[in-house]
Design an enzyme around this catalytic site. Structure first.
Site, PDB file in Angstrom:
ATOM      1  N   GLY A   1     -61.668 -34.123 -11.883  1.00  0.00           N
ATOM      2  CA  GLY A   1     -61.643 -32.852 -12.590  1.00  0.00           C
ATOM      3  C   GLY A   1     -60.609 -31.863 -12.086  1.00  0.00           C
ATOM      4  O   GLY A   1     -60.622 -30.706 -12.507  1.00  0.00           O
ATOM      5  N   GLN A   2     -59.720 -32.300 -11.180  1.00  0.00           N
ATOM      6  CA  GLN A   2     -58.680 -31.368 -10.739  1.00  0.00           C
ATOM      7  C   GLN A   2     -57.743 -31.076 -11.901  1.00  0.00           C
ATOM      8  O   GLN A   2     -57.233 -31.993 -12.555  1.00  0.00           O
ATOM      9  CB  GLN A   2     -57.882 -31.947  -9.558  1.00  0.00           C
ATOM     10  CG  GLN A   2     -56.895 -30.926  -8.991  1.00  0.00           C
ATOM     11  CD  GLN A   2     -56.123 -31.423  -7.766  1.00  0.00           C
ATOM     12  OE1 GLN A   2     -56.274 -32.583  -7.363  1.00  0.00           O
ATOM     13  NE2 GLN A   2     -55.310 -30.566  -7.199  1.00  0.00           N
ATOM     14  N   SER A   3     -57.553 -29.798 -12.179  1.00  0.00           N
ATOM     15  CA  SER A   3     -56.683 -29.419 -13.298  1.00  0.00           C
ATOM     16  C   SER A   3     -55.512 -28.560 -12.855  1.00  0.00           C
ATOM     17  O   SER A   3     -54.524 -28.448 -13.573  1.00  0.00           O
ATOM     18  CB  SER A   3     -57.501 -28.673 -14.367  1.00  0.00           C
ATOM     19  OG  SER A   3     -58.068 -27.497 -13.824  1.00  0.00           O
TER      20      SER A   3
ATOM     21  N   HIS B   1     -57.043 -26.118  -3.703  1.00  0.00           N
ATOM     22  CA  HIS B   1     -57.921 -24.944  -3.749  1.00  0.00           C
ATOM     23  C   HIS B   1     -59.344 -25.344  -3.445  1.00  0.00           C
ATOM     24  O   HIS B   1     -59.808 -26.410  -3.831  1.00  0.00           O
ATOM     25  CB  HIS B   1     -57.837 -24.226  -5.094  1.00  0.00           C
ATOM     26  CG  HIS B   1     -58.020 -25.134  -6.282  1.00  0.00           C
ATOM     27  ND1 HIS B   1     -57.006 -25.951  -6.753  1.00  0.00           N
ATOM     28  CD2 HIS B   1     -59.077 -25.360  -7.083  1.00  0.00           C
ATOM     29  CE1 HIS B   1     -57.446 -26.627  -7.794  1.00  0.00           C
ATOM     30  NE2 HIS B   1     -58.708 -26.300  -8.018  1.00  0.00           N
ATOM     31  N   LEU B   2     -60.020 -24.433  -2.762  1.00  0.00           N
ATOM     32  CA  LEU B   2     -61.437 -24.589  -2.437  1.00  0.00           C
ATOM     33  C   LEU B   2     -62.203 -23.666  -3.375  1.00  0.00           C
ATOM     34  O   LEU B   2     -61.961 -22.456  -3.398  1.00  0.00           O
ATOM     35  CB  LEU B   2     -61.639 -24.193  -0.972  1.00  0.00           C
ATOM     36  CG  LEU B   2     -63.015 -24.323  -0.343  1.00  0.00           C
ATOM     37  CD1 LEU B   2     -63.509 -25.752  -0.369  1.00  0.00           C
ATOM     38  CD2 LEU B   2     -62.967 -23.806   1.105  1.00  0.00           C
ATOM     39  N   HIS B   3     -63.113 -24.249  -4.175  1.00  0.00           N
ATOM     40  CA  HIS B   3     -63.992 -23.425  -5.015  1.00  0.00           C
ATOM     41  C   HIS B   3     -65.150 -22.933  -4.152  1.00  0.00           C
ATOM     42  O   HIS B   3     -65.776 -23.727  -3.434  1.00  0.00           O
ATOM     43  CB  HIS B   3     -64.609 -24.261  -6.145  1.00  0.00           C
ATOM     44  CG  HIS B   3     -63.648 -24.781  -7.170  1.00  0.00           C
ATOM     45  ND1 HIS B   3     -63.485 -24.197  -8.413  1.00  0.00           N
ATOM     46  CD2 HIS B   3     -62.823 -25.859  -7.155  1.00  0.00           C
ATOM     47  CE1 HIS B   3     -62.611 -24.899  -9.117  1.00  0.00           C
ATOM     48  NE2 HIS B   3     -62.191 -25.915  -8.380  1.00  0.00           N
TER      49      HIS B   3
ATOM     50  N   ASN C   1     -61.945 -30.499  -5.930  1.00  0.00           N
ATOM     51  CA  ASN C   1     -61.700 -31.614  -6.834  1.00  0.00           C
ATOM     52  C   ASN C   1     -60.357 -32.234  -6.463  1.00  0.00           C
ATOM     53  O   ASN C   1     -59.352 -31.532  -6.339  1.00  0.00           O
ATOM     54  CB  ASN C   1     -61.678 -31.118  -8.284  1.00  0.00           C
ATOM     55  CG  ASN C   1     -63.019 -30.567  -8.719  1.00  0.00           C
ATOM     56  OD1 ASN C   1     -64.064 -31.132  -8.383  1.00  0.00           O
ATOM     57  ND2 ASN C   1     -63.021 -29.462  -9.452  1.00  0.00           N
TER      58      ASN C   1
END
Ligand code: 5GP
Ligand code: ZN
Length: 113
Positions: free
Chosen positions: A92-94, A99-101, A86
């Site tokens: 939706g980046q929080s 980071h890679l989900h 994201n």
């Protein structure tokens, strides 16, 4: 960055279920998993997100994918998983540390929400 939760995890200053660590990247379980397997793979160096990557980051970016692929096999989801990054609040980046989900263990729909 001391106020960045992922920096704190990488430096061992905040708890996390870490699965993999080397001199470039760290992988750990997401605190609020959205699938039976939900891991985060992060660079050890603080970088806020995709908008900040640039020349010189290629090895680290490639490592994120290679570690994701290896972990997917280790977690036995190699036959189908989703990698998500994201970028920015609208997406939706929080947490503003790249980071890679890695998500797997259930079917996924397309298009994503
Ligand atoms: P984003 O929304 O930025 O793409 O993803 C951030 C992810 O980090 C979310 O899936 C969220 O559950 C996870 N997360 C937020 N805080 C923590 C934490 O302190 N520990 C862990 N392991 N995951 C976290
Ligand atoms: Zn950070």
């Amino acid at each position: 960055m001391s106020d960045c939760i992922f920096c704190r995890i990488v430096q061992g200053q905040a708890p996390a279920r870490i699965l993999y660590r080397d001199d470039e990247v760290t992988a750990f379980h997401d605190l609020h998993p959205q699938a039976p397997v939900h891991l985060l793979i992060v660079p050890n160096r603080h970088i806020a997100g995709v908008a900040e990557v640039g020349p010189g980051d290629e090895p680290m970016l490639g490592k994120l994918f290679i570690v994701a692929r290896r972990l997917a096999e280790e977690m036995d989801i190699g036959d189908g998983y989703r990698l998500v990054v994201n970028s920015g609040p609208l997406a939706g980046q929080s947490v503003f540390h790249l980071h890679l989900h890695l998500l797997g263990g259930r079917p996924f729909r397309w298009p994503p929400g």
